[in-house]
Design a protein around this motif. Structure first.
Motif, PDB file in Angstrom:
ATOM      1  N   SER A   1     -39.353 -36.443  15.704  1.00 26.81           N
ATOM      2  CA  SER A   1     -38.253 -37.394  15.606  1.00 26.81           C
ATOM      3  C   SER A   1     -38.555 -38.387  14.492  1.00 26.81           C
ATOM      4  O   SER A   1     -39.708 -38.617  14.124  1.00 26.81           O
ATOM      5  CB  SER A   1     -38.091 -38.141  16.936  1.00 26.81           C
ATOM      6  OG  SER A   1     -37.177 -39.190  16.788  1.00 26.81           O
TER       7      SER A   1
ATOM      8  N   SER B   1     -43.798 -35.920  19.076  1.00 22.18           N
ATOM      9  CA  SER B   1     -43.433 -35.694  17.679  1.00 22.18           C
ATOM     10  C   SER B   1     -42.050 -35.055  17.578  1.00 22.18           C
ATOM     11  O   SER B   1     -41.444 -34.695  18.573  1.00 22.18           O
ATOM     12  CB  SER B   1     -44.473 -34.799  17.012  1.00 22.18           C
ATOM     13  OG  SER B   1     -44.525 -33.555  17.677  1.00 22.18           O
TER      14      SER B   1
ATOM     15  N   GLY C   1     -46.425 -42.611  18.949  1.00 26.29           N
ATOM     16  CA  GLY C   1     -46.826 -41.420  18.212  1.00 26.29           C
ATOM     17  C   GLY C   1     -47.278 -40.254  19.072  1.00 26.29           C
ATOM     18  O   GLY C   1     -47.841 -39.290  18.560  1.00 26.29           O
ATOM     19  N   TYR C   2     -47.048 -40.322  20.394  1.00 31.20           N
ATOM     20  CA  TYR C   2     -47.478 -39.245  21.284  1.00 31.20           C
ATOM     21  C   TYR C   2     -46.483 -38.091  21.355  1.00 31.20           C
ATOM     22  O   TYR C   2     -46.848 -36.995  21.758  1.00 31.20           O
ATOM     23  CB  TYR C   2     -47.725 -39.778  22.696  1.00 31.20           C
ATOM     24  CG  TYR C   2     -48.906 -40.723  22.758  1.00 31.20           C
ATOM     25  CD1 TYR C   2     -50.175 -40.301  22.394  1.00 31.20           C
ATOM     26  CD2 TYR C   2     -48.739 -42.028  23.170  1.00 31.20           C
ATOM     27  CE1 TYR C   2     -51.258 -41.155  22.440  1.00 31.20           C
ATOM     28  CE2 TYR C   2     -49.811 -42.900  23.220  1.00 31.20           C
ATOM     29  CZ  TYR C   2     -51.065 -42.457  22.864  1.00 31.20           C
ATOM     30  OH  TYR C   2     -52.125 -43.319  22.906  1.00 31.20           O
TER      31      TYR C   2
ATOM     32  N   GLN D   1     -42.579 -42.151  21.866  1.00 29.17           N
ATOM     33  CA  GLN D   1     -42.354 -41.774  20.468  1.00 29.17           C
ATOM     34  C   GLN D   1     -42.869 -42.854  19.523  1.00 29.17           C
ATOM     35  O   GLN D   1     -43.456 -42.546  18.489  1.00 29.17           O
ATOM     36  CB  GLN D   1     -40.869 -41.532  20.213  1.00 29.17           C
ATOM     37  CG  GLN D   1     -40.388 -40.222  20.774  1.00 29.17           C
ATOM     38  CD  GLN D   1     -38.921 -39.969  20.476  1.00 29.17           C
ATOM     39  OE1 GLN D   1     -38.129 -40.898  20.407  1.00 29.17           O
ATOM     40  NE2 GLN D   1     -38.567 -38.718  20.321  1.00 29.17           N
TER      41      GLN D   1
ATOM     42  N   THR E   1     -40.849 -41.260  15.655  1.00 32.84           N
ATOM     43  CA  THR E   1     -42.262 -41.026  15.922  1.00 32.84           C
ATOM     44  C   THR E   1     -43.125 -41.890  15.017  1.00 32.84           C
ATOM     45  O   THR E   1     -42.978 -41.876  13.802  1.00 32.84           O
ATOM     46  CB  THR E   1     -42.619 -39.540  15.722  1.00 32.84           C
ATOM     47  OG1 THR E   1     -41.814 -38.764  16.598  1.00 32.84           O
ATOM     48  CG2 THR E   1     -44.081 -39.270  15.999  1.00 32.84           C
TER      49      THR E   1
END
Length: 65
Positions: free
Chosen positions: A31, A29, A26-27, A23, A34
């Motif tokens: 939350s 999403s 950024g892989y 997270q 992220t």
């Protein structure tokens, strides 16, 4: 019984740490975590703690035979 507790907490820490890392990078999403770099740094630390707990949990289980 103590070995099972360490194994359970260790496994939980590894899974959560990996999730936090993904997270934070950024892989994953969906939350607030992220894309936040702090989670990309905290996640691997939690994974490492989890691996140490798994190691000691396995050692405790092995000694009991």
């Amino acid at each position: 019984m103590r070995g099972w507790f360490r194994l359970t907490l260790g496994l939980l820490a590894v899974v959560l740490g990996a999730l936090w890392t993904v997270q934070g990078l950024g892989y994953a999403s969906g939350s607030l975590m992220t894309g936040q770099r702090i989670w990309a740094a905290v996640g691997p630390v939690v994974v490492l703690i989890g691996l140490v707990m798994l190691y000691y949990g396995l050692r405790a289980r092995g000694r009991r035979g």
